[in-house]
Design an enzyme around this catalytic site. Structure first.
Site, PDB file in Angstrom:
ATOM      1  N   LYS A  32       0.847  -1.200   0.000  1.00  0.00           N
ATOM      2  CA  LYS A  32       0.000   0.000   0.000  1.00  0.00           C
ATOM      3  C   LYS A  32       0.881   1.248   0.000  1.00  0.00           C
ATOM      4  O   LYS A  32       1.937   1.279   0.650  1.00  0.00           O
ATOM      5  CB  LYS A  32      -0.878  -0.060   1.254  1.00  0.00           C
ATOM      6  CG  LYS A  32      -1.880   1.056   1.447  1.00  0.00           C
ATOM      7  CD  LYS A  32      -2.687   0.741   2.707  1.00  0.00           C
ATOM      8  CE  LYS A  32      -3.784   1.745   2.981  1.00  0.00           C
ATOM      9  NZ  LYS A  32      -4.588   1.348   4.167  1.00  0.00           N
ATOM     10  N   SER A 109      -9.232   1.112   3.415  1.00  0.00           N
ATOM     11  CA  SER A 109      -8.463   1.957   2.519  1.00  0.00           C
ATOM     12  C   SER A 109      -7.381   1.200   1.746  1.00  0.00           C
ATOM     13  O   SER A 109      -6.748   1.762   0.858  1.00  0.00           O
ATOM     14  CB  SER A 109      -7.807   3.089   3.321  1.00  0.00           C
ATOM     15  OG  SER A 109      -6.925   2.559   4.308  1.00  0.00           O
ATOM     16  N   SER A 133      -9.451  -1.236   7.514  1.00  0.00           N
ATOM     17  CA  SER A 133      -8.899  -0.985   6.181  1.00  0.00           C
ATOM     18  C   SER A 133      -8.228  -2.176   5.518  1.00  0.00           C
ATOM     19  O   SER A 133      -7.901  -2.105   4.329  1.00  0.00           O
ATOM     20  CB  SER A 133      -7.914   0.190   6.236  1.00  0.00           C
ATOM     21  OG  SER A 133      -8.606   1.395   6.431  1.00  0.00           O
TER      22      SER A 133
END
Length: 391
Positions: A32, A109, A133
């Site tokens: 990420k 996320s 997330s």
């Protein structure tokens, strides 16, 4: 790398070979875009942060550890701005495609990481998890996702919004691969083990759509066969889970503002509407409210600890809904968000590990079933996932 899913971030073309030998040799992973990689800018899902940031001077511990274990980094993946979202829709960079639910959001996320794993673009992926997330995109994309015990994996070199809740997140499309990744990052061996019982959290089911609740019920015999006897009738909380959300939002919002507020004040960055609103609400959290929220969190930890007593794992749907369609009205998404966080807040407030397993399908869409274990029980959850995967 060819990116048919919009899974990889702007500037995310980062390819680094891992060690020639090691427990993860031959596997690929993505990270990420909040994980630092030396020599590259960490974009955090925001164009102004990316524009103003300097290239990282060091590589995040988790990324470096995977490289040292033989895995090859194949890119940095999309994230909701500053990890402050739960659906995977980014106002600046768009929404990664959900390969297991086309036309629906991937969840956030850690949206790009989940999409990349589900779409076969990498074997493993790193995300983060504050209020869901990693668990939410794992549920929506039909993959395995682990939120570890708070503090079990170093956050060194990871852009964080809330020290109280932030963890590194682990994703894979196979329970054995997730366990191998866990062994490396948790510095432990995953031995075959099982809890004494698996307790269904009845209060968690109250937030679920009927189709999700039915899919969850249909999966429980598999849990009983592979893991432990399933016990009904337990509620984790003497107060509604909606009250948990208010206190988590107060702590998370205030800490996120303390992390990014000065930069926002000086830079006047472009922010998506909901992200800007989240920051503004966090800035307004009074000290008295914050103190009350932290006191509530201590009580919540005790409630979860009591439910986990006697070598127990807790069983609940990862999300109360399947992935909403892309471009759903914001009013619809706000209502769904509250129900999602009412489930994800349980492990987050307690600092416990939670693993999302792709065992359910509702209305043709994936939805995860989760196990919550005691703090430090990460290996137990990974072992349970392996057991279930063999059935």
């Amino acid at each position: 790398m060819h990116d048919p899913l919009n899974a990889f971030a702007l500037g995310g073309d980062v390819y680094i070979d891992g060690a020639k030998t090691g427990p993860l040799a031959g596997l690929t992973f993505a990270a990420k875009d909040v994980f630092d990689v030396q020599g590259y800018v960490t974009g955090a899902g925001n164009p102004d942060w990316r524009r103003l940031a300097e290239p990282a001077k060091h590589t995040a511990w988790a990324v470096g550890t995977l490289l040292e274990s033989g895995a090859r980094l194949v890119g940095k993946t999309h994230t909701d701005e500053f990890t402050r979202g739960i659906f995977g829709d980014n106002a600046h960079y768009g929404t990664p495609d959900n390969p297991r639910a086309p036309g629906h959001v991937p969840g956030g996320s850690s949206s790009g990481s989940a999409a990349a794993v589900a779409g076969g673009l990498c074997n493993l992926a790193l995300g983060t998890d504050t209020a869901g997330s990693t668990r939410v995109p794992a549920s929506f994309c039909g993959i395995y996702g682990l939120r570890p015990t708070l503090g079990a994996i170093s956050m060194d070199g990871v852009l964080s919004q809330s020290n109280t809740f932030d963890t590194v997140g682990l994703m894979a499309d196979d329970p054995d691969l997730l366990a191998r990744m866990g062994e490396v990052l948790l510095r432990t061996k995953i031995k075959d083990a099982a809890p004494a019982k698996a307790v269904v959290l009845e209060d968690a089911l109250e937030a679920c759509d009927p189709a999700v609740a039915a899919a969850f019920e249909a999966a429980l015999p598999r849990i009983a066969q592979a893991v432990a006897p399933v016990v009904r009738g337990t509620r984790v909380s003497p107060v509604p889970l909606s009250e948990w959300i208010e206190h988590q939002n107060a702590i998370q919002g205030r800490e996120a503002w303390e992390t990014f507020g000065e930069w926002i004040n000086l830079s006047n960055p472009r922010l998506g509407f909901e992200v800007a609103d989240n920051f503004l609400r966090g800035a307004k959290v009074a000290n008295r409210t914050l103190s009350a929220a932290r006191g509530f969190r201590l009580r919540a930890k005790r409630w979860v600890d009591a439910a986990l007593a006697g070598n127990t794992v807790l069983v609940l749907p990862t999300t109360p809904v399947t992935a909403p369609p892309v471009h759903s009205p914001r009013s619809v998404m706000w209502e769904i968000r509250g129900r999602i966080v009412s489930l994800t807040t349980i492990a987050a407030m307690a600092g416990c590990p939670q693993i999302s397993l792709p065992l359910c399908t509702a209305d043709g869409l994936p939805v995860g079933l989760s196990l919550i274990g005691p703090r430090g029980g990460d290996a137990l959850l990974l072992a349970a996932a392996k057991r279930i995967g063999k059935i």
